[in-house]
Design an enzyme around this catalytic site. Sequence first.
Site, PDB file in Angstrom:
ATOM      1  CE  LYS A  23      34.228  42.991  41.794  1.00  0.00           C
ATOM      2  NZ  LYS A  23      35.175  43.895  41.113  1.00  0.00           N
ATOM      3  CG  ASN A  24      38.019  42.020  39.520  1.00  0.00           C
ATOM      4  OD1 ASN A  24      36.909  42.274  39.847  1.00  0.00           O
ATOM      5  ND2 ASN A  24      39.117  42.903  39.617  1.00  0.00           N
ATOM      6  NE  ARG A  93      34.231  48.423  33.005  1.00  0.00           N
ATOM      7  CZ  ARG A  93      33.761  49.654  32.038  1.00  0.00           C
ATOM      8  NH1 ARG A  93      32.521  50.262  32.304  1.00  0.00           N
ATOM      9  NH2 ARG A  93      34.436  49.692  31.225  1.00  0.00           N
ATOM     10  CB  CYS A 117      33.419  51.439  40.689  1.00  0.00           C
ATOM     11  SG  CYS A 117      33.297  50.377  42.018  1.00  0.00           S
ATOM     12  NE  ARG A 122      35.890  50.980  35.217  1.00  0.00           N
ATOM     13  CZ  ARG A 122      35.586  50.015  35.998  1.00  0.00           C
ATOM     14  NH1 ARG A 122      34.688  50.382  36.990  1.00  0.00           N
ATOM     15  NH2 ARG A 122      35.912  48.750  35.905  1.00  0.00           N
ATOM     16  N   PRO A 123      35.977  53.552  28.860  1.00  0.00           N
ATOM     17  CG  PRO A 123      37.494  54.153  27.338  1.00  0.00           C
ATOM     18  CD  PRO A 123      37.024  54.115  28.754  1.00  0.00           C
ATOM     19  CB  ILE A 124      33.477  48.799  26.359  1.00  0.00           C
ATOM     20  CG1 ILE A 124      32.275  49.204  25.785  1.00  0.00           C
ATOM     21  CG2 ILE A 124      33.379  48.743  27.894  1.00  0.00           C
ATOM     22  CD1 ILE A 124      31.064  48.340  25.912  1.00  0.00           C
ATOM     23  CG  ASP A 125      38.060  52.203  23.055  1.00  0.00           C
ATOM     24  OD1 ASP A 125      37.939  52.168  24.342  1.00  0.00           O
ATOM     25  OD2 ASP A 125      39.026  52.376  22.494  1.00  0.00           O
ATOM     26  CG  ASP A 306      41.501  46.605  41.545  1.00  0.00           C
ATOM     27  OD1 ASP A 306      41.221  47.745  40.840  1.00  0.00           O
ATOM     28  OD2 ASP A 306      41.320  45.489  41.018  1.00  0.00           O
ATOM     29  CB  ILE A 328      45.019  51.518  35.730  1.00  0.00           C
ATOM     30  CG1 ILE A 328      46.448  50.768  35.877  1.00  0.00           C
ATOM     31  CG2 ILE A 328      44.177  50.238  34.986  1.00  0.00           C
ATOM     32  CD1 ILE A 328      46.986  50.163  34.506  1.00  0.00           C
ATOM     33  NE  ARG A 398      29.690  46.382  42.427  1.00  0.00           N
ATOM     34  CZ  ARG A 398      30.617  46.979  41.789  1.00  0.00           C
ATOM     35  NH1 ARG A 398      30.731  48.268  41.987  1.00  0.00           N
ATOM     36  NH2 ARG A 398      31.469  46.351  40.871  1.00  0.00           N
TER      37      ARG A 398
HETATM   38  N1  EPU Z   1      40.286  50.801  28.395  1.00  0.00           N
HETATM   39  C1  EPU Z   1      39.916  51.507  27.376  1.00  0.00           C
HETATM   40  N2  EPU Z   1      39.204  50.844  26.681  1.00  0.00           N
HETATM   41  C2  EPU Z   1      38.609  49.454  26.754  1.00  0.00           C
HETATM   42  C3  EPU Z   1      39.010  48.837  28.106  1.00  0.00           C
HETATM   43  C4  EPU Z   1      39.814  49.541  28.914  1.00  0.00           C
HETATM   44  O1  EPU Z   1      40.286  52.609  27.237  1.00  0.00           O
HETATM   45  O2  EPU Z   1      37.971  49.187  25.810  1.00  0.00           O
HETATM   46  C5  EPU Z   1      41.177  51.308  29.641  1.00  0.00           C
HETATM   47  C6  EPU Z   1      40.228  51.737  30.870  1.00  0.00           C
HETATM   48  O3  EPU Z   1      39.365  52.917  30.776  1.00  0.00           O
HETATM   49  C7  EPU Z   1      41.525  51.873  31.949  1.00  0.00           C
HETATM   50  C8  EPU Z   1      42.250  50.717  31.241  1.00  0.00           C
HETATM   51  O4  EPU Z   1      42.113  50.640  30.068  1.00  0.00           O
HETATM   52  O5  EPU Z   1      41.927  53.146  31.923  1.00  0.00           O
HETATM   53  C9  EPU Z   1      42.144  49.490  32.024  1.00  0.00           C
HETATM   54  O6  EPU Z   1      41.021  48.825  32.032  1.00  0.00           O
HETATM   55  P1  EPU Z   1      40.875  47.382  32.033  1.00  0.00           P
HETATM   56  O7  EPU Z   1      40.034  47.118  30.995  1.00  0.00           O
HETATM   57  O8  EPU Z   1      42.184  46.694  32.119  1.00  0.00           O
HETATM   58  O9  EPU Z   1      39.868  47.213  33.387  1.00  0.00           O
HETATM   59  P2  EPU Z   1      38.581  46.455  33.510  1.00  0.00           P
HETATM   60  O10 EPU Z   1      38.389  45.332  32.893  1.00  0.00           O
HETATM   61  O11 EPU Z   1      37.629  47.571  33.399  1.00  0.00           O
HETATM   62  C10 EPU Z   1      39.477  45.326  35.490  1.00  0.00           C
HETATM   63  C11 EPU Z   1      38.758  44.999  37.052  1.00  0.00           C
HETATM   64  C12 EPU Z   1      39.189  46.292  37.766  1.00  0.00           C
HETATM   65  C13 EPU Z   1      40.558  46.534  37.686  1.00  0.00           C
HETATM   66  C14 EPU Z   1      40.960  46.752  36.414  1.00  0.00           C
HETATM   67  C15 EPU Z   1      42.580  46.782  36.262  1.00  0.00           C
HETATM   68  C16 EPU Z   1      37.194  43.516  36.703  1.00  0.00           C
HETATM   69  C17 EPU Z   1      35.588  43.125  36.501  1.00  0.00           C
HETATM   70  N3  EPU Z   1      37.444  44.639  37.018  1.00  0.00           N
HETATM   71  O12 EPU Z   1      38.535  46.030  35.090  1.00  0.00           O
HETATM   72  O13 EPU Z   1      38.786  45.829  39.163  1.00  0.00           O
HETATM   73  O14 EPU Z   1      40.888  47.861  38.428  1.00  0.00           O
HETATM   74  O15 EPU Z   1      40.721  45.470  35.657  1.00  0.00           O
HETATM   75  O16 EPU Z   1      43.191  45.712  36.854  1.00  0.00           O
HETATM   76  O17 EPU Z   1      37.799  42.388  36.557  1.00  0.00           O
HETATM   77  C18 EPU Z   1      37.738  46.433  41.160  1.00  0.00           C
HETATM   78  O18 EPU Z   1      38.059  45.025  41.331  1.00  0.00           O
HETATM   79  O19 EPU Z   1      37.699  47.407  41.976  1.00  0.00           O
HETATM   80  C19 EPU Z   1      38.032  47.032  39.917  1.00  0.00           C
HETATM   81  C20 EPU Z   1      37.747  48.176  39.349  1.00  0.00           C
END
Ligand code: EPU
Length: 422
Positions: A23-24, A93, A117, A122-125, A306, A328, A398
């Site tokens: 999925k991811n 997301r 979820c 879950r910031p995207i900064d 996960d 995480i 999902r």
């Molecule tokens: N973070 C920030 N700023 C950012 C991006 C991330 O502070 O700009 C923080 C997040 O808040 C979190 C940490 O960094 O505390 C990790 O976030 P990451 O960006 O690595 O995760 P993600 O890309 O949002 C993906 C998977 C998640 C999985 C995580 C960790 C996808 C669509 N989602 O999320 O999958 O838990 O990596 O491996 O690929 C799931 O499948 O249930 C799921 C939530």
Amino acid sequence: MSEVIAIEGGHKLNGTVRISGAKNATVALIPAAVLADGPVEIFGVPEISDVEALAILLRELKCEVKIDGEQIKIDPSHMEDIPLVSDAVNKLRASYYFMGALLGKYKRVKIKMPGGCYLGPRPIDLHLKGFEALGATITYHDDTYLLEAEELIGNQIYLDFASVGATINIMLAAVKAKGKTIIENAAKEPEIIDVANLLTKMGARIRGVGTDTITIEGVNELHGTFHEIIPDRIEAGTFLIIAAAAGEKIVVQNIIPQHLEALISKLKEMGVQMDVVGDSIVVYGKEDDLSAVDIKTQIYPGFATDLQQPLTALLTQSVGTSHVQETIYVERFKHCEQLNKMGANIEVKEASSVIHGETPLHGTRVQATDLRCGAALVVAGLLAEGITEITNVYHIDRGYDNIDHKLITLGAHISRYEIDDE
Ligand code: EPU
């Protein structure tokens, strides 16, 4: 009305289950395809609602999309630079991967804030800092981002955290930037390698994926290609846990065992018997008590966040006290309250949980508060005495391809039906 999954627990499972595409990876590969000038065919696509939501977004962009079983064909030849502001953006997301892909393609993108979820903030900064480093200006108004650049120019970008999403998104924008981009402290998850493999087949020049430094030389054009998605290590891990919880002998097929090393070693430490045979893992049902273990979630190749939720359901059956520490998503513990309703004895502390086992579980109505909470409740439902009704099934749909059908094939007693909303 909304759907529930009802599980009658206590039936022993046997047989073979085949793992679907990741999925991811899928949710990034589909937006990545829009960078091509011709058709991109992707095989091994899981049947999950996130794919349907992404297909809606592709069609809004006037891409041609054909989904045929596990295959998706995306033809972006006639696509247009249209703002992504419909409700479909909020469904997942990963719609944020259109930020990087469309910024790379058009040097401009207007997109609503992504959904997904709730796992705490879950910031995207880090994504946005990366785009800015490549030359984009970003404005945010009315829940909508506008990213624009005269041109994208390669740069050196250090990620404060090795974020999966930020690494992929920056890569998507940088493949068509001018010159060289270096992403330092990049994430190393297998899904990132899969996305880089697709981009490379499309003509991108990327080195170092799978290490913490990724180097991208921008190119002017990317072309259509074919790609097969890697197996879903989280779905595979979930079925290994299910097999340990309720199986007699279960073969989990289509696995890359190296992707699951942290889980496999924890399961072995608990006393679960298993054999790795090529791309399958055979799991044998428990004969002795399971031991308690401690888990600390970490970036890959550490223990996947996960999988801590489904493993917690199994840890309720271990003798002794297990500790789960989240590094995480520090608030990813909503499943514990639901498991406690079923008879578990779990304390939630700051960024951690303490599981006191062994506790028998009993069926009741519980809520899938997020995708992997749903997986934890499926594990618990298979173990519990009586019937477990899981609400908010859309979270499970999902990310898990036909989970109820796969379990029924293994001998589980599961049904789906509609109930009145409470
Ligand atoms: N973070 C920030 N700023 C950012 C991006 C991330 O502070 O700009 C923080 C997040 O808040 C979190 C940490 O960094 O505390 C990790 O976030 P990451 O960006 O690595 O995760 P993600 O890309 O949002 C993906 C998977 C998640 C999985 C995580 C960790 C996808 C669509 N989602 O999320 O999958 O838990 O990596 O491996 O690929 C799931 O499948 O249930 C799921 C939530």
